[in-house]
Design a protein around this motif. Sequence first.
Motif: not given
Length: 67
Positions: A40-64
Amino acid sequence: MLWPMIAIALGFAGIAVLGVLAVRVFAEVRRLARQVGASCERIQRAAEDLERAATPLASRASGAGRD
């Protein structure tokens, strides 16, 4: 008199076997609970990493989409 003593001895042996099996099941359940907690802790860390990685991509997609 022999048969009642044999029945009591077999009953005691059966209860002893059930006790040993209960202790083994308890130990395995504790081990499984530790593994589930670690997973559960590993899944939570992976979800946080994914969220951090997806934030810049989401901001670029909304701007495009506005262009």
